[in-house]
Design a protein around this motif. Structure first.
Motif, PDB file in Angstrom:
ATOM      1  N   GLY B  42       0.727  -1.294   0.043  1.00 12.89           N
ATOM      2  CA  GLY B  42      -0.110   0.058  -0.163  1.00 12.89           C
ATOM      3  C   GLY B  42       0.894   1.148  -0.078  1.00 12.89           C
ATOM      4  N   SER B  43       2.032   1.351   0.780  1.00 12.32           N
ATOM      5  CA  SER B  43       2.727   2.516   0.835  1.00 12.32           C
ATOM      6  C   SER B  43       3.394   2.647  -0.621  1.00 12.32           C
ATOM      7  N   LEU B  44       4.037   1.610  -0.892  1.00 14.16           N
ATOM      8  CA  LEU B  44       4.813   1.694  -2.277  1.00 14.16           C
ATOM      9  C   LEU B  44       3.653   2.260  -3.444  1.00 14.16           C
ATOM     10  N   TYR B  45       2.418   1.706  -3.541  1.00  9.16           N
ATOM     11  CA  TYR B  45       1.618   2.068  -4.323  1.00  9.16           C
ATOM     12  C   TYR B  45       0.858   3.638  -4.279  1.00  9.16           C
ATOM     13  N   ALA B  46       0.866   3.997  -2.898  1.00 14.65           N
ATOM     14  CA  ALA B  46       0.567   5.334  -2.662  1.00 14.65           C
ATOM     15  C   ALA B  46       1.892   6.178  -3.156  1.00 14.65           C
ATOM     16  N   THR B  47       2.914   5.882  -2.843  1.00 10.40           N
ATOM     17  CA  THR B  47       4.114   6.878  -3.269  1.00 10.40           C
ATOM     18  C   THR B  47       4.375   6.651  -4.783  1.00 10.40           C
ATOM     19  N   PHE B  48       4.403   5.632  -5.477  1.00 13.33           N
ATOM     20  CA  PHE B  48       4.874   5.830  -6.681  1.00 13.33           C
ATOM     21  C   PHE B  48       3.702   5.051  -7.726  1.00 13.33           C
ATOM     22  N   GLY B  49       2.552   4.772  -7.238  1.00  7.26           N
ATOM     23  CA  GLY B  49       1.315   4.573  -8.400  1.00  7.26           C
ATOM     24  C   GLY B  49       1.397   3.203  -8.973  1.00  7.26           C
ATOM     25  N   SER B  50       2.620   2.647  -9.462  1.00  4.76           N
ATOM     26  CA  SER B  50       2.583   1.426 -10.073  1.00  4.76           C
ATOM     27  C   SER B  50       4.039   0.955 -10.160  1.00  4.76           C
ATOM     28  N   LYS B  51       4.219  -0.280 -10.610  1.00  9.23           N
ATOM     29  CA  LYS B  51       5.482  -1.054 -10.756  1.00  9.23           C
ATOM     30  C   LYS B  51       6.300   0.010 -11.946  1.00  9.23           C
ATOM     31  N   GLN B  52       5.447   0.145 -12.862  1.00 11.77           N
ATOM     32  CA  GLN B  52       6.230   1.292 -13.916  1.00 11.77           C
ATOM     33  C   GLN B  52       6.689   2.522 -13.511  1.00 11.77           C
ATOM     34  N   GLY B  53       5.775   3.132 -12.359  1.00 11.45           N
ATOM     35  CA  GLY B  53       5.927   4.334 -11.722  1.00 11.45           C
ATOM     36  C   GLY B  53       7.326   3.947 -10.870  1.00 11.45           C
ATOM     37  N   MET B  54       7.565   2.847 -10.386  1.00 10.07           N
ATOM     38  CA  MET B  54       8.676   2.576  -9.391  1.00 10.07           C
ATOM     39  C   MET B  54       9.959   2.659 -10.404  1.00 10.07           C
ATOM     40  N   PHE B  55       9.532   1.883 -11.485  1.00  7.34           N
ATOM     41  CA  PHE B  55      10.868   1.821 -12.334  1.00  7.34           C
ATOM     42  C   PHE B  55      11.028   3.249 -13.009  1.00  7.34           C
ATOM     43  N   THR B  56      10.602   3.807 -13.279  1.00  7.70           N
ATOM     44  CA  THR B  56      10.460   5.331 -13.884  1.00  7.70           C
ATOM     45  C   THR B  56      11.168   5.963 -12.835  1.00  7.70           C
ATOM     46  N   SER B  57      10.774   6.120 -11.568  1.00  8.14           N
ATOM     47  CA  SER B  57      11.374   6.932 -10.716  1.00  8.14           C
ATOM     48  C   SER B  57      12.731   6.740 -10.442  1.00  8.14           C
ATOM     49  N   ALA B  58      13.019   5.378 -10.239  1.00 10.91           N
ATOM     50  CA  ALA B  58      14.340   4.825 -10.017  1.00 10.91           C
ATOM     51  C   ALA B  58      15.382   5.105 -11.014  1.00 10.91           C
ATOM     52  N   LEU B  59      14.773   5.175 -12.457  1.00  8.86           N
ATOM     53  CA  LEU B  59      15.569   5.597 -13.515  1.00  8.86           C
ATOM     54  C   LEU B  59      15.905   6.907 -13.562  1.00  8.86           C
ATOM     55  N   LYS B  60      14.913   7.819 -13.210  1.00 11.09           N
ATOM     56  CA  LYS B  60      15.148   9.370 -13.486  1.00 11.09           C
ATOM     57  C   LYS B  60      16.165   9.506 -12.208  1.00 11.09           C
ATOM     58  N   LEU B  61      16.164   9.180 -11.030  1.00 13.51           N
ATOM     59  CA  LEU B  61      16.794   9.361  -9.982  1.00 13.51           C
ATOM     60  C   LEU B  61      18.314   8.849 -10.298  1.00 13.51           C
ATOM     61  N   SER B  62      18.639   7.859 -10.909  1.00 14.22           N
ATOM     62  CA  SER B  62      19.905   7.249 -11.318  1.00 14.22           C
ATOM     63  C   SER B  62      20.428   8.093 -12.389  1.00 14.22           C
ATOM     64  N   LEU B  63      19.703   9.217 -13.080  1.00 12.80           N
ATOM     65  CA  LEU B  63      20.391   9.771 -13.950  1.00 12.80           C
ATOM     66  C   LEU B  63      20.984  11.036 -13.307  1.00 12.80           C
ATOM     67  N   GLU B  64      20.289  11.424 -12.240  1.00 12.20           N
ATOM     68  CA  GLU B  64      20.810  12.830 -11.638  1.00 12.20           C
ATOM     69  C   GLU B  64      21.791  12.485 -10.832  1.00 12.20           C
ATOM     70  N   ARG B  65      22.189  11.156 -10.409  1.00 13.88           N
ATOM     71  CA  ARG B  65      23.186  10.750  -9.387  1.00 13.88           C
ATOM     72  C   ARG B  65      24.710  10.356 -10.130  1.00 13.88           C
ATOM     73  N   ASP B  66      25.633  10.394  -9.104  1.00 18.24           N
ATOM     74  CA  ASP B  66      26.925   9.901  -9.532  1.00 18.24           C
ATOM     75  C   ASP B  66      27.105   8.437  -9.280  1.00 18.24           C
ATOM     76  N   ASP B  67      26.442   7.631  -9.718  1.00 17.35           N
ATOM     77  CA  ASP B  67      26.640   6.161  -9.458  1.00 17.35           C
ATOM     78  C   ASP B  67      26.450   5.524 -10.821  1.00 17.35           C
ATOM     79  N   GLU B  68      27.890   5.423 -11.569  1.00 19.02           N
ATOM     80  CA  GLU B  68      27.581   4.539 -12.843  1.00 19.02           C
ATOM     81  C   GLU B  68      27.170   3.420 -13.217  1.00 19.02           C
ATOM     82  N   ARG B  69      27.542   2.514 -11.997  1.00 14.25           N
ATOM     83  CA  ARG B  69      26.702   1.198 -12.304  1.00 14.25           C
ATOM     84  C   ARG B  69      25.296   1.219 -12.239  1.00 14.25           C
ATOM     85  N   LEU B  70      24.726   1.905 -11.249  1.00 19.95           N
ATOM     86  CA  LEU B  70      23.231   2.379 -11.265  1.00 19.95           C
ATOM     87  C   LEU B  70      22.689   2.721 -12.318  1.00 19.95           C
ATOM     88  N   LYS B  71      23.259   3.944 -13.076  1.00 22.98           N
ATOM     89  CA  LYS B  71      22.927   4.461 -14.177  1.00 22.98           C
ATOM     90  C   LYS B  71      22.819   3.555 -15.371  1.00 22.98           C
TER      91      LYS B  71
END
Lengths: 124, 124
Positions: B42-71
């Motif tokens: 419930g908390s995950l869906y309340a925050t990110f909306g869907s599985k695709q939302g979770m992935f999209t948010s994680a991807l966006k964040l990775s592009l702002e960060r300095d972790d090459e492996r993650l990106k």
DNA sequence: GTTTTAATTGAACGATTGGTCAAATATAAC
DNA sequence: GTTATATTTGACCAATCGTTCAATTAAAAC
């Protein structure tokens, strides 16, 4: 001795390989394969044993064939989704890589993945 | 104004991103994410909306960060499994690629995928 | 302290998953 | 034609999937 197979395994494997490339390994269901090939689950399992067996056989076949798109496509799916959890597939890919003298395997893989994603144009 | 969030979204997204890299998009279940993060569905869906939302948010964040492996890891998963079926993710990757002056993006992707597969050593 | 609003909880949902198997069918061997 | 063997058929299974939501809890606003 017994009933004859009503289909050609290699033809089926080429269809299956295309599905794995299009949808990924985990994104391809047995239902998708049944639909695409026209075969029934029982026949598929009698022939290939499991979903992993279907993938492994399709990958092996692609490495013997002269279809670059099929080969790179299945190698990429293997490396991302299968290799880390399936030792047999890992060995197949590792063995392929060992006999690969080319210095730009990485570039080929990257380029093919960019094409697959739609980011890079699909024509040569 | 209401209850406070009991977790940090970005911290969670980094964990989620690692899961997607390890298991792939379709290979990662919400159950895996619940287990890894300690949060409930419930908390995950309340925050990110869907599985695709979770992935999209994680991807966006990775592009702002300095972790090459993650990106690179999330870019690869995106290109293979998500991009062809999710226009928003496609645009994110396309936009990233456009601002990428480097001539050897393909090589980086390929190298990172070879590392992920275990074929190439993980150290530099 | 009451009201209002935001977040958490976790049971429950229908759909889909990979896989099984007894029955039916077709071929070869004799 | 009978027997033995290989293949196909498709209904069925338990497990897991992504998602929902009414109830509960906690904080802010007044």
């Amino acid at each position: 001795m017994g009933k004859k197979k009503t289909f050609d395994s290699n033809e089926v494997l080429l269809q299956v390989g295309q599905l794995f490339i299009t949808n990924g390994y985990n994104g391809t269901s047995i239902g998708d394969i049944v639909e695409e090939t026209g075969l029934l689950r029982g026949s598929l399992y009698a022939t290939f044993g499991s979903k992993q067996g279907m993938f492994t056989s399709a990958l092996k076949l692609s490495l013997e064939r002269d279809d670059e798109r099929l080969k790179w496509g299945l190698l990429i799916v293997a490396m991302l989704e299968v290799t880390p959890r399936n030792h047999q597939v890992f060995e197949i890919v590792q063995n392929w890589y060992r006999h690969q003298s080319s210095t730009n395997v990485a570039t080929n893989i990257g380029t093919e993945l960019l094409k697959h994603s739609g980011i890079l144009g699909g024509e040569k």
